[in-house]
Motif scaffolding. Sequence first.
Motif, mmCIF file in Angstrom:
data_model
loop_
_atom_site.group_PDB
_atom_site.id
_atom_site.type_symbol
_atom_site.label_atom_id
_atom_site.label_comp_id
_atom_site.label_asym_id
_atom_site.label_seq_id
_atom_site.Cartn_x
_atom_site.Cartn_y
_atom_site.Cartn_z
ATOM 1 N N ARG A 175 -10.676 4.235 -2.810
ATOM 2 C CA ARG A 175 -10.982 4.963 -4.050
ATOM 3 C C ARG A 175 -9.792 5.812 -4.493
ATOM 4 O O ARG A 175 -9.505 5.919 -5.687
ATOM 5 N N ARG A 176 -9.106 6.434 -3.514
ATOM 6 C CA ARG A 176 -7.932 7.236 -3.854
ATOM 7 C C ARG A 176 -6.817 6.359 -4.414
ATOM 8 O O ARG A 176 -6.145 6.730 -5.379
ATOM 9 N N LEU A 177 -6.626 5.187 -3.800
ATOM 10 C CA LEU A 177 -5.614 4.264 -4.310
ATOM 11 C C LEU A 177 -5.967 3.801 -5.707
ATOM 12 O O LEU A 177 -5.102 3.740 -6.589
ATOM 13 N N MET A 178 -7.230 3.500 -5.937
ATOM 14 C CA MET A 178 -7.665 3.059 -7.254
ATOM 15 C C MET A 178 -7.401 4.135 -8.301
ATOM 16 O O MET A 178 -6.882 3.854 -9.388
ATOM 17 N N ALA A 179 -7.738 5.388 -7.973
ATOM 18 C CA ALA A 179 -7.538 6.486 -8.920
ATOM 19 C C ALA A 179 -6.057 6.663 -9.247
ATOM 20 O O ALA A 179 -5.683 6.884 -10.403
ATOM 21 N N ALA A 180 -5.203 6.547 -8.217
ATOM 22 C CA ALA A 180 -3.765 6.723 -8.432
ATOM 23 C C ALA A 180 -3.204 5.607 -9.297
ATOM 24 O O ALA A 180 -2.465 5.855 -10.266
ATOM 25 N N LYS A 181 -3.550 4.358 -8.976
ATOM 26 C CA LYS A 181 -3.056 3.223 -9.764
ATOM 27 C C LYS A 181 -3.583 3.271 -11.190
ATOM 28 O O LYS A 181 -2.876 2.940 -12.144
ATOM 29 N N GLU B 190 -3.167 -3.235 -5.816
ATOM 30 C CA GLU B 190 -3.191 -2.494 -7.078
ATOM 31 C C GLU B 190 -4.427 -1.628 -7.215
ATOM 32 O O GLU B 190 -4.670 -1.064 -8.285
ATOM 33 N N GLY B 191 -5.209 -1.518 -6.149
ATOM 34 C CA GLY B 191 -6.320 -0.575 -6.144
ATOM 35 C C GLY B 191 -7.644 -1.123 -6.608
ATOM 36 O O GLY B 191 -8.602 -0.365 -6.767
ATOM 37 N N LYS B 192 -7.755 -2.435 -6.828
ATOM 38 C CA LYS B 192 -9.052 -2.975 -7.254
ATOM 39 C C LYS B 192 -9.990 -3.011 -6.058
ATOM 40 O O LYS B 192 -9.674 -3.629 -5.035
ATOM 41 N N PRO B 193 -11.143 -2.368 -6.147
ATOM 42 C CA PRO B 193 -12.061 -2.360 -5.005
ATOM 43 C C PRO B 193 -12.791 -3.688 -4.876
ATOM 44 O O PRO B 193 -13.337 -4.209 -5.841
ATOM 45 N N LEU B 194 -12.788 -4.251 -3.681
ATOM 46 C CA LEU B 194 -13.528 -5.470 -3.395
ATOM 47 C C LEU B 194 -14.500 -5.183 -2.262
ATOM 48 O O LEU B 194 -14.343 -4.225 -1.520
ATOM 49 N N SER B 195 -15.485 -6.036 -2.113
ATOM 50 C CA SER B 195 -16.525 -5.819 -1.116
ATOM 51 C C SER B 195 -15.940 -5.682 0.286
ATOM 52 O O SER B 195 -15.123 -6.487 0.716
ATOM 53 N N VAL B 196 -16.391 -4.649 1.027
ATOM 54 C CA VAL B 196 -15.905 -4.458 2.394
ATOM 55 C C VAL B 196 -16.530 -5.470 3.354
ATOM 56 O O VAL B 196 -16.084 -5.605 4.485
ATOM 57 N N GLU C 281 -7.025 -12.136 -13.737
ATOM 58 C CA GLU C 281 -7.492 -10.850 -13.212
ATOM 59 C C GLU C 281 -6.330 -10.037 -12.653
ATOM 60 O O GLU C 281 -6.228 -8.827 -12.878
ATOM 61 N N ILE C 282 -5.449 -10.693 -11.909
ATOM 62 C CA ILE C 282 -4.273 -10.009 -11.361
ATOM 63 C C ILE C 282 -3.426 -9.442 -12.487
ATOM 64 O O ILE C 282 -2.939 -8.302 -12.411
ATOM 65 N N ALA C 283 -3.235 -10.226 -13.550
ATOM 66 C CA ALA C 283 -2.417 -9.771 -14.685
ATOM 67 C C ALA C 283 -3.029 -8.526 -15.327
ATOM 68 O O ALA C 283 -2.327 -7.549 -15.605
ATOM 69 N N PHE C 284 -4.329 -8.532 -15.549
ATOM 70 C CA PHE C 284 -4.987 -7.365 -16.142
ATOM 71 C C PHE C 284 -4.837 -6.143 -15.249
ATOM 72 O O PHE C 284 -4.536 -5.042 -15.719
ATOM 73 N N VAL C 285 -5.055 -6.333 -13.935
ATOM 74 C CA VAL C 285 -4.999 -5.216 -12.998
ATOM 75 C C VAL C 285 -3.585 -4.655 -12.895
ATOM 76 O O VAL C 285 -3.383 -3.436 -12.883
ATOM 77 N N GLU C 286 -2.594 -5.532 -12.830
ATOM 78 C CA GLU C 286 -1.221 -5.074 -12.640
ATOM 79 C C GLU C 286 -0.634 -4.437 -13.900
ATOM 80 O O GLU C 286 0.296 -3.642 -13.807
ATOM 81 N N VAL C 287 -1.179 -4.776 -15.057
ATOM 82 C CA VAL C 287 -0.663 -4.191 -16.309
ATOM 83 C C VAL C 287 -1.490 -2.988 -16.749
ATOM 84 O O VAL C 287 -0.937 -1.945 -17.118
ATOM 85 N N LEU C 288 -2.827 -3.101 -16.672
ATOM 86 C CA LEU C 288 -3.697 -2.053 -17.216
ATOM 87 C C LEU C 288 -4.406 -1.208 -16.161
ATOM 88 O O LEU C 288 -5.042 -0.215 -16.501
#
Length: 349
Positions: free
Chosen positions: A63-69, A187-193, A312-319
């Motif tokens: 969650r911290r990584l997601m918030a930072a990214k 890039e901080g996208k949360p996926l199922s643990v 999906e990777i493109a959206f995450v890495e850009v936005l």
Amino acid sequence: MSIQNCLNRLVEARRITQKAADAALALHQGIQGRLYPNMGPASAEAASALEAARVMMQAAQERRLMAAKQAIRQTEIANRMELHPKGKSTGLMSVLVRDNWEGGAQTGDAINIESHAESVSKKLLGIMNGTMDKYRSTMAGLRQDTESIWNVVDEIYGVDTGDDVAKAAAKAFGDTAKYAVDRVKREGKPLSVLEDWRLPQSWDAKQVKKFGERAFLDDLMTEYEAGNLRVIDKAGQGDAPKAAVPGIIQNAFKDITLGKGQGTGAGGFSNQLRVFRFDNPDTYKRLMKKYGVGSGGLFNTMMGHVQAMAKEIAFVEVLGPNYQQNFDKLLQAARDDDAVRANTIGKRI
């Protein structure tokens, strides 16, 4: 002290919220039943509590990584919009597609999602290295290997078919999916643990409607009761309680037939595709042949999934990992800028 009492004390001390406590308890109970069924109650309680704590800590770090990214990407795009000579709306558009005004070059980084998705797609297909070419449709769609491609499913599940082409394709698909998952998680996208995904599921609304709700429910319940199919409670992040399974399957029927994300359009990493977990290749093949891709659609499903992961990777890495949230905020900033520009055109300030 039981984990229940420990969580209650943490809530009372306001160190965690009740929602977090409920999630931890659900996770703990799911882990205890699934990973430590043969232990005695005390040992299982202690082991699963430790595992639940580890998983919760990992989730907090994610969650911290997601918030930072998320913050970094929002700041980057906002800066591009601010510097674009044609205004913030054009600057935001240049994030999605190639900028005809070349205004993004002023920031030193004119990356856009459309071009980036193409680049990532080439990378993923490079990992595949043509191993799926045998199964591609040829002669304007008149010829396609729709039978031996199912060997790829067996190989992905670790069944040796003796088919070297299928074995190579299965390994390449697994390597590609792993690379894509690792890249998007960085890039901080949360996926199922609790992820144990192997293949995309493509439930066909027409096929599901054709056989009807009763047949769909009966078939999936038969596989579930035979131990061939796991049904996941997304809220609890684990196996659904047995009493809840029929309702989850009924909801899946409604979602599929209404087009709410159970088919191919739910995204490259969407957990919507993972309510059902197939424990063996035969179950996957039975259900997908009857309710999904049939005999000719597996190639398109697998390759379509690779393309979806690239997007999906493109959206995450850009936005950013929650790109829809960032886009909405940036879109509002662009609209506000448009309103200011409209009110000041031809006027002295």
